[in-house]
Write a protein that holds these residues in place. Structure first.
Motif, PDB file in Angstrom:
ATOM      1  N   VAL A 170      -6.849  11.508 -20.722  1.00 41.67           N
ATOM      2  CA  VAL A 170      -7.605  12.712 -20.361  1.00 41.67           C
ATOM      3  C   VAL A 170      -6.630  13.745 -19.802  1.00 41.67           C
ATOM      4  O   VAL A 170      -5.954  13.484 -18.810  1.00 41.67           O
ATOM      5  CB  VAL A 170      -8.688  12.393 -19.311  1.00 41.67           C
ATOM      6  CG1 VAL A 170      -9.473  13.650 -18.979  1.00 41.67           C
ATOM      7  CG2 VAL A 170      -9.608  11.296 -19.815  1.00 41.67           C
ATOM      8  N   PRO A 171      -6.525  14.913 -20.401  1.00 36.74           N
ATOM      9  CA  PRO A 171      -5.602  15.947 -19.899  1.00 36.74           C
ATOM     10  C   PRO A 171      -5.900  16.304 -18.449  1.00 36.74           C
ATOM     11  O   PRO A 171      -7.066  16.466 -18.069  1.00 36.74           O
ATOM     12  CB  PRO A 171      -5.861  17.136 -20.833  1.00 36.74           C
ATOM     13  CG  PRO A 171      -6.443  16.532 -22.066  1.00 36.74           C
ATOM     14  CD  PRO A 171      -7.246  15.353 -21.599  1.00 36.74           C
ATOM     15  N   THR A 172      -4.852  16.411 -17.655  1.00 33.09           N
ATOM     16  CA  THR A 172      -5.030  16.746 -16.244  1.00 33.09           C
ATOM     17  C   THR A 172      -5.699  18.103 -16.080  1.00 33.09           C
ATOM     18  O   THR A 172      -6.498  18.314 -15.162  1.00 33.09           O
ATOM     19  CB  THR A 172      -3.665  16.749 -15.530  1.00 33.09           C
ATOM     20  OG1 THR A 172      -3.004  15.511 -15.774  1.00 33.09           O
ATOM     21  CG2 THR A 172      -3.837  16.923 -14.037  1.00 33.09           C
ATOM     22  N   PHE A 173      -5.379  19.025 -16.975  1.00 29.33           N
ATOM     23  CA  PHE A 173      -5.992  20.351 -16.911  1.00 29.33           C
ATOM     24  C   PHE A 173      -7.503  20.261 -17.111  1.00 29.33           C
ATOM     25  O   PHE A 173      -8.274  20.942 -16.431  1.00 29.33           O
ATOM     26  CB  PHE A 173      -5.374  21.269 -17.975  1.00 29.33           C
ATOM     27  CG  PHE A 173      -6.016  22.619 -18.044  1.00 29.33           C
ATOM     28  CD1 PHE A 173      -5.904  23.512 -16.988  1.00 29.33           C
ATOM     29  CD2 PHE A 173      -6.749  23.002 -19.155  1.00 29.33           C
ATOM     30  CE1 PHE A 173      -6.503  24.762 -17.040  1.00 29.33           C
ATOM     31  CE2 PHE A 173      -7.359  24.243 -19.216  1.00 29.33           C
ATOM     32  CZ  PHE A 173      -7.231  25.136 -18.160  1.00 29.33           C
ATOM     33  N   VAL A 223       5.836  16.542 -10.255  1.00 30.38           N
ATOM     34  CA  VAL A 223       6.601  17.787 -10.183  1.00 30.38           C
ATOM     35  C   VAL A 223       6.333  18.645 -11.415  1.00 30.38           C
ATOM     36  O   VAL A 223       6.132  19.854 -11.321  1.00 30.38           O
ATOM     37  CB  VAL A 223       8.111  17.494 -10.058  1.00 30.38           C
ATOM     38  CG1 VAL A 223       8.921  18.773 -10.283  1.00 30.38           C
ATOM     39  CG2 VAL A 223       8.432  16.919  -8.686  1.00 30.38           C
ATOM     40  N   ALA A 224       6.333  18.002 -12.580  1.00 37.43           N
ATOM     41  CA  ALA A 224       6.140  18.737 -13.821  1.00 37.43           C
ATOM     42  C   ALA A 224       4.710  19.233 -13.983  1.00 37.43           C
ATOM     43  O   ALA A 224       4.484  20.298 -14.575  1.00 37.43           O
ATOM     44  CB  ALA A 224       6.518  17.851 -15.004  1.00 37.43           C
ATOM     45  N   THR A 225       3.742  18.486 -13.444  1.00 36.86           N
ATOM     46  CA  THR A 225       2.331  18.812 -13.675  1.00 36.86           C
ATOM     47  C   THR A 225       1.726  19.656 -12.555  1.00 36.86           C
ATOM     48  O   THR A 225       0.673  20.267 -12.752  1.00 36.86           O
ATOM     49  CB  THR A 225       1.510  17.516 -13.828  1.00 36.86           C
ATOM     50  OG1 THR A 225       2.181  16.644 -14.744  1.00 36.86           O
ATOM     51  CG2 THR A 225       0.118  17.793 -14.377  1.00 36.86           C
ATOM     52  N   ALA A 226       2.365  19.714 -11.406  1.00 37.18           N
ATOM     53  CA  ALA A 226       1.823  20.464 -10.269  1.00 37.18           C
ATOM     54  C   ALA A 226       1.728  21.960 -10.548  1.00 37.18           C
ATOM     55  O   ALA A 226       1.120  22.692  -9.764  1.00 37.18           O
ATOM     56  CB  ALA A 226       2.678  20.224  -9.019  1.00 37.18           C
ATOM     57  N   THR A 227       2.290  22.403 -11.653  1.00 35.33           N
ATOM     58  CA  THR A 227       2.175  23.825 -12.018  1.00 35.33           C
ATOM     59  C   THR A 227       0.720  24.220 -12.268  1.00 35.33           C
ATOM     60  O   THR A 227       0.380  25.404 -12.207  1.00 35.33           O
ATOM     61  CB  THR A 227       2.996  24.129 -13.278  1.00 35.33           C
ATOM     62  OG1 THR A 227       2.645  23.197 -14.309  1.00 35.33           O
ATOM     63  CG2 THR A 227       4.485  23.994 -12.999  1.00 35.33           C
ATOM     64  N   ILE A 228      -0.145  23.235 -12.562  1.00 30.93           N
ATOM     65  CA  ILE A 228      -1.548  23.563 -12.831  1.00 30.93           C
ATOM     66  C   ILE A 228      -2.241  24.098 -11.583  1.00 30.93           C
ATOM     67  O   ILE A 228      -3.320  24.684 -11.686  1.00 30.93           O
ATOM     68  CB  ILE A 228      -2.329  22.350 -13.368  1.00 30.93           C
ATOM     69  CG1 ILE A 228      -2.423  21.242 -12.299  1.00 30.93           C
ATOM     70  CG2 ILE A 228      -1.713  21.827 -14.641  1.00 30.93           C
ATOM     71  CD1 ILE A 228      -3.372  20.127 -12.684  1.00 30.93           C
ATOM     72  N   ALA A 229      -1.640  23.900 -10.419  1.00 28.24           N
ATOM     73  CA  ALA A 229      -2.246  24.412  -9.188  1.00 28.24           C
ATOM     74  C   ALA A 229      -2.454  25.920  -9.281  1.00 28.24           C
ATOM     75  O   ALA A 229      -3.430  26.466  -8.739  1.00 28.24           O
ATOM     76  CB  ALA A 229      -1.361  24.079  -7.987  1.00 28.24           C
TER      77      ALA A 229
END
Length: 224
Positions: A72-75, A160-166
């Motif tokens: 499931v995509p985090t976004f 680190v790579a995925t926290a940009t979705i914040a």
């Protein structure tokens, strides 16, 4: 090459490093979010994995269930959470989405690490009269620690790579630099933000790799 040169010029401009929207502030926000989510994920996943690994029951099911989250995509999870009452609580949806994303590698590696401990060592501990808790603390955890830390390392880099979705939920972090670049139609700023995230992820990977290679004996892995 002009885009890369412009991105480098943007990164090296002192004006972009100061202030509430500067790189230094966004980097701090990104690191704090990553650390908080990693700690919460460890508090959730590691105790479950250690207990199930020690008992040898239900671990495979728990790992498979947690791994479903990877599909499931985090976004998508973040968007759904924003539509719930949790969406009213600032960084809440982002933290929950990232924690769910980080749990699978932590749970899987810790469980595999505990189950991978030599059964002879465990049986010897029991033969010496050690309780289950003493066996976990004195035998299984020390021997499984390299594998557990590998899971923490994987989760940290992914966070680190995925926290940009914040940034998509109105939060802070390096993702705000990227989204601001899109809003301003500034390709150099978008590239610069992406480079910052990539470099930070590589630095986190390097720190964990060095810690596992040259750190305390209980944390070391034989080869990376």
């Amino acid at each position: 090459m002009s885009t890369l040169a412009d991105a480098w010029a943007w990164l090296t401009d002192p004006a972009h490093w100061s202030g509430d929207g500067g790189i230094a502030h966004r980097l701090t926000q990104h690191l704090v979010l990553t650390v908080v989510c990693l700690l919460i994920s460890c508090l959730i996943a590691l105790p479950v994995a250690v207990v199930l690994g020690h008992l040898g029951r239900g671990g495979a099911l728990a790992v498979n269930i947690s791994n479903v989250g990877r599909a499931v995509p985090t976004f998508a999870v973040l968007v759904l959470l924003l539509l719930t009452p949790l969406g009213r609580y600032g960084e809440g949806p982002t933290v929950v989405a990232l924690v769910l994303f980080a749990v699978p590698p932590l749970l899987t590696n810790a469980y595999v690490g505990i189950r991978g401990v030599e059964r002879d060592a465990v049986e010897a501990a029991r033969g010496m009269g050690m309780t289950g808790r003493q066996t976990v603390k004195g035998v299984e955890l020390p021997l499984a620690m390299p594998m557990i830390l590998t899971g923490v390392r994987i989760a940290a880099v992914q966070l680190v790579a995925t926290a940009t979705i914040a940034a998509l939920a109105g939060g802070g972090g390096l993702g705000r630099i990227i989204t601001a670049g899109f809003n301003l139609a500034s390709t150099p700023q978008v590239v610069a933000g992406a480079v910052l995230v990539a470099v930070l992820a590589l630095l986190v990977e390097a720190v964990f790799a060095l810690a596992q290679r040259f750190g305390p004996r209980w944390a070391r892995v034989s080869a990376a």
